[in-house]
Design a protein around this motif. Structure first.
Motif, mmCIF file in Angstrom:
data_model
loop_
_atom_site.group_PDB
_atom_site.id
_atom_site.type_symbol
_atom_site.label_atom_id
_atom_site.label_comp_id
_atom_site.label_asym_id
_atom_site.label_seq_id
_atom_site.Cartn_x
_atom_site.Cartn_y
_atom_site.Cartn_z
ATOM 1 N N LYS A 139 0.883 -0.838 0.067
ATOM 2 C CA LYS A 139 0.099 -0.121 0.162
ATOM 3 C C LYS A 139 1.535 1.527 -0.167
ATOM 4 C CE LYS A 139 -3.962 -1.956 0.457
ATOM 5 N NZ LYS A 139 -3.497 -3.567 1.515
ATOM 6 N N ILE A 140 0.332 2.671 -0.060
ATOM 7 C CA ILE A 140 0.690 3.874 -0.526
ATOM 8 C C ILE A 140 0.685 4.273 0.518
ATOM 9 C CG2 ILE A 140 1.449 5.568 -1.520
ATOM 10 C CD1 ILE A 140 1.003 3.722 -3.898
ATOM 11 N N THR A 154 9.667 9.026 -1.013
ATOM 12 C CA THR A 154 8.991 10.713 -1.931
ATOM 13 C C THR A 154 8.670 11.285 -1.285
ATOM 14 O OG1 THR A 154 8.803 10.887 -3.699
ATOM 15 C CG2 THR A 154 6.785 8.699 -2.825
ATOM 16 N N SER A 155 9.156 12.650 -2.127
ATOM 17 C CA SER A 155 8.179 13.782 -1.507
ATOM 18 C C SER A 155 6.607 13.597 -1.227
ATOM 19 C CB SER A 155 8.394 15.166 -1.986
ATOM 20 O OG SER A 155 8.348 15.264 -3.475
ATOM 21 N N PHE A 156 5.557 14.228 -0.173
ATOM 22 C CA PHE A 156 4.880 14.158 0.065
ATOM 23 C C PHE A 156 4.157 15.678 -0.908
ATOM 24 C CE2 PHE A 156 1.498 12.138 3.726
ATOM 25 C CZ PHE A 156 0.241 12.798 2.305
ATOM 26 N N ARG A 198 8.069 14.611 5.920
ATOM 27 C CA ARG A 198 6.924 15.157 4.865
ATOM 28 C C ARG A 198 7.242 14.294 3.456
ATOM 29 N NH1 ARG A 198 6.055 18.012 9.013
ATOM 30 N NH2 ARG A 198 5.132 19.590 9.347
ATOM 31 N N SER A 199 6.525 12.593 4.339
ATOM 32 C CA SER A 199 7.043 11.909 2.785
ATOM 33 C C SER A 199 6.031 10.671 2.203
ATOM 34 C CB SER A 199 8.292 10.610 4.065
ATOM 35 O OG SER A 199 9.698 11.875 3.493
ATOM 36 N N ILE A 200 6.689 10.321 1.585
ATOM 37 C CA ILE A 200 5.058 9.706 0.715
ATOM 38 C C ILE A 200 6.193 7.750 0.692
ATOM 39 C CG2 ILE A 200 3.950 8.347 -0.628
ATOM 40 C CD1 ILE A 200 3.100 10.952 -1.845
#
Ligand SMILES: [Fe+2]
Length: 579
Positions: free
Chosen positions: A417-418, A542-544, A436-438
């Motif tokens: 899941k993401i 990766t960046s949010f 603040r990341s994904i």
């Protein structure tokens, strides 16, 4: 009485403000995070207000304001450039000058007017030079008492590249390369020619380079043409450009398109059009030339200074692929790159320059993490959730104790899941570093496409970064020097590549973030829990954001979560999942 200095970077791109109190950074942030305008270049009034508030100070309490460059030196460069290239550049020069006179010649006055919006007081204002501010941003927050300093960017006032030495509170510039000869502007000219936006698309060009064919005759031919026609890369890494091919000195464009087309046999790629193999080969060729220049500069810096450590800043210092190779080319033991290596970081650099050079104070600070932006309280997070459509049914919302939160979150990631991961203070600099990341599962090769297409709505070739527990770095990569700010790329060990395919770029490298418990305890705990569940001490980071500045407030995180259909969102201790 404590002494506070406000550093400001503004009016070009990536405006920012920073505050240091008694020599320690208290807060630093880019204006775009507040205004939601990507690369916002306007006066960073919101960022200034925020850093003052974080320090608990009013404008009148400041000992000094530091602005990141000397307006009149820059004006002089424009004038002299005009004389050198006249009359060919007259028309465009006149329009450039008009804009310049309007905006920049009166920079001091403008700055004073803008600062008046912060409070009514006469605060001494200083204008250290652009590259000195870069050098200060690289050296003073580094953990080293002595280091070689390399700054490389497009251009400041005159300088485009410098080599220096830092010792204690002193910085000495040893070599300086002047406009129009600039490795940064050369790279930007290729950014322009390959159809990306100058001053922001350089990252795309770097991401594209590994798709170039290193064995093709075309790549070799492009490289030869660059090195014989466009640029002479000297032994010390300095460059001499053949200005017949470049229009930036006199015009508003980077490259002379007609001449480039004749030389390379392909026209400038139309922005947003499909990217053919020829442009990928071109991206690789210019990356190779840039690397050669950076590595020669690093060698020269080592020879000139004999230092064990090297620090870097300037836009080209964001070329993590080149930076990662410095260890192969030189005996430097560590390389420290300021987390905001581009012009935003000048806010910190200019403030430190005043503290150490004008006020003569000794060093007392090392920037070991990048979390210098705003944080929001659990109450603010709860009320943002209440105001959002996630609380109108259909979503599961739970506030969890840390251990359970981490266990469930790691399981969500491992399940493919993401996850949106929002914690504490926002990052300083262009990279999301676990606040603040994904975050996603690095073991699944399909993650690259899912993230680029479904979440980030960006080009399919754009790479993703691995965050790894720092002490495990050597087990997964060919080097183990710290890379806390994602500024170095190393090769993933061949036997590990199929274990973390998603953040491994096509050339086998990864632009990694080494995570320590000291720098970010909660992110470290999340990766540790992921390792406990899967055996892999790495997550994809990766960046949010989705084609916008990285989210800052919890409302923006919720909005991005809803818009992009991520599967789960963690805000502090709150876990929100889709049905
Ligand atoms: Fe710069």
């Amino acid at each position: 009485m404590k002494k506070a200095i406000l550093g400001v970077s503004a009016f070009y791109h990536d405006s920012a403000a920073a505050i240091i109190v008694d020599g320690k950074v208290i807060a630093a942030a880019q204006e775009e995070r507040f205004t939601r305008k990507k690369h916002d270049s306007s006066f960073p009034i919101n960022a200034c207000r925020y850093v003052l508030q974080e320090a608990g100070l009013n404008y009148k309490d400041l000992a000094a304001v530091a602005f990141y460059e000397k307006p009149f030196l820059k004006f002089e460069r424009l004038l002299e450039t005009y004389h050198a290239f006249a009359p060919s550049g007259f028309v465009s020069f006149a329009s450039a000058m008009l804009a310049w006179i309007k905006e920049k010649l009166f920079m001091k006055r403008m700055l004073r007017e803008q600062l008046a919006g912060l409070g009514d007081a006469e605060i001494p204002t200083y204008f250290p030079e652009h590259h000195l501010s870069h050098a200060a941003s690289a050296f003073y927050p580094s953990p080293f008492n002595e280091a070689a300093i390399v700054t490389i960017d497009g251009v400041g006032e005159w300088a485009t590249t410098t080599i220096g030495r830092g010792r204690g509170k002193d910085i000495e510039i040893l070599e300086e390369l002047h406009f129009p000869h600039s490795i940064g502007l050369l790279y930007s000219a290729f950014t322009f020619y390959t159809g990306f936006a100058v001053n922001s698309g350089e990252y795309k060009l770097m991401g594209l380079a590994p798709y170039g064919n290193p064995d093709s005759g075309r790549t070799a031919e492009y490289k030869t043409k660059i090195e014989t026609e466009l640029v002479d890369v000297r032994n010390d890494g300095s460059v001499v450009l053949n200005m017949e091919y470049f229009d930036y000195a006199t015009g508003l464009k980077m490259a002379n398109e007609a001449k480039w087309e004749k030389l390379f046999g392909i026209p400038r790629r139309k922005p947003e059009s499909e990217i053919s193999q020829a442009y990928m080969d071109m991206a690789l060729a210019i990356q190779q030339v840039t690397e050669e220049s950076v590595l020669r500069l690093a060698k020269a810096a080592r020879e000139l200074t004999g230092c064990k450590y090297m620090v870097m800043a300037g836009g080209v210092a964001l070329n993590c692929v080149a930076n990662g190779k410095i260890f192969d080319a030189t005996p430097f033991e560590q390389v420290y790159v300021h987390p905001a290596a581009g012009d935003a970081g000048l806010a910190v650099g200019a403030a430190y320059y005043i503290w150490h050079q004008i006020l003569g104070k000794p060093r007392s600070f090392a920037m070991n993490h990048a979390y210098w932006g705003p944080a929001y309280s659990p109450e603010e997070i709860r009320s943002a959730i209440q105001a959002s459509t996630v609380s109108q049914g259909g979503y599961t919302i739970a506030e969890l104790p840390e251990e359970e939160l981490l266990r469930r979150t790691a399981a969500i990631i491992a399940d493919g899941k993401i996850l949106g991961w929002y914690q504490g203070r926002a990052e300083w600099g262009p990279r999301a570093l676990g606040n603040r990341s994904i975050v996603a599962d690095p073991r699944r090769p399909e993650m690259k496409e899912i993230l680029n297409r479904r979440i980030k709505h960006r080009e399919i070739f754009r790479p993703f970064a691995p965050s790894i527990l720092a002490e495990k770095t050597g087990e997964w990569f060919d080097k183990s020097h710290p890379s806390p700010f994602m500024s170095l790329a190393y090769s993933v060990l061949p036997e590990k590549r199929d274990k973390i395919p998603a953040p491994t770029h096509v050339d086998g490298t990864g632009r990694l973030q080494t995570v320590t418990r000291e720098a970010n305890p909660r992110y470290y705990a999340l990766i540790s829990e992921f390792e406990r569940q899967t055996g892999v001490p790495v997550v994809l980071n990766t960046s949010f954001n989705d084609n916008e500045p990285i989210v800052c407030r919890p409302e923006e995180a919720l909005d991005c979560f809803l818009r992009t259909q991520m599967d789960a969102l963690v805000l502090g201790n709150m876990l929100i999942t889709r049905p």
